[in-house]
Design an enzyme around this catalytic site. Structure first.
Site, short mmCIF file in Angstrom:
data_model
loop_
_atom_site.label_atom_id
_atom_site.label_comp_id
_atom_site.label_asym_id
_atom_site.label_seq_id
_atom_site.Cartn_x
_atom_site.Cartn_y
_atom_site.Cartn_z
N HIS A 27 0.82 -1.21 0.00
CA HIS A 27 0.00 0.00 0.00
C HIS A 27 0.86 1.27 0.00
CE1 HIS A 27 -4.21 0.48 -0.28
NE2 HIS A 27 -4.53 0.65 0.98
N ASN A 85 -7.00 5.90 3.47
CA ASN A 85 -8.41 6.12 3.17
C ASN A 85 -8.85 7.57 3.33
OD1 ASN A 85 -8.37 3.40 2.74
ND2 ASN A 85 -9.69 2.88 4.46
#
Length: 188
Positions: free
Chosen positions: A19, A66
């Site tokens: 990520h 996020n």
């Protein structure tokens, strides 16, 4: 002016994870350009410099993946940067490890960081460099996969991908996104 933002998660816990491909590419780009990405602004580590005749801000949002749009949206508002002058570098599980895909616009494609950026910018029209991290195994949870690290045998491949992502960002600024797409959007 361009904002070039690499997506990832802050703290040592997430270093070198799939990520954090965007953070890794920004580190390579910063090193190549001699820009220190250490100023804390807009909920990100930032550094200013030049690519050719263009002023650039390199950014590593510290909001966690996020919520990346909070940082990038605030930066775009503060510097009055058009979304079409924003380059986002992120991981992509739909591409083989090490493969790049450059786009000038599009949906989030299931990527929560991109989804939040679209929400905060109010548009899908910003530049992206997606760095392939490979498809997750069917039996594995998505979060566990993207927060996992690459096996040793893929580290060199990914280091090369981060270098290519940095080169792609430079080409997008100096020669335009179309030229970068023609050069980097090829099958491996």
């Amino acid at each position: 002016m361009f904002i070039i933002a690499g997506l990832g998660n802050p703290t040592r816990e997430y270093e070198k994870t799939r990520h954090n491909a965007g953070f890794e590419a920004i580190d390579v780009l910063a090193d190549k350009l001699g820009i220190r990405v250490t100023d804390k602004k807009h909920r990100a580590y930032c550094g200013m410099g030049m690519i050719g005749m263009e002023k650039v801000i390199l950014s590593k949002p510290q909001t966690f993946m996020n919520l990346s749009g909070e940082s990038i949206g605030a930066m775009a508002d503060f510097y009055k940067v058009d979304p079409k002058q924003i380059i986002v570098i992120c991981d992509d599980i739909n591409l083989p490890e090490g493969q790049l895909r450059i786009r000038t616009k599009g949906s989030a494609g299931g990527h929560n960081g991109l989804k939040d950026i679209i929400n905060h910018l109010g548009t899908q029209e910003f530049l992206r460099i997606r760095v392939g991290v490979g498809e997750k195994p069917k039996e594995m949870d998505l979060a566990d996969y993207v927060l996992g690290r690459f096996p040793k045998e893929q580290e060199a491949l990914m280091e090369n991908a981060y270098k290519e992502a940095a080169e792609a960002a430079i080409m997008m600024v100096t020669d335009g996104a179309d030229m970068a797409m023609n050069h980097f959007n090829r099958k491996k």
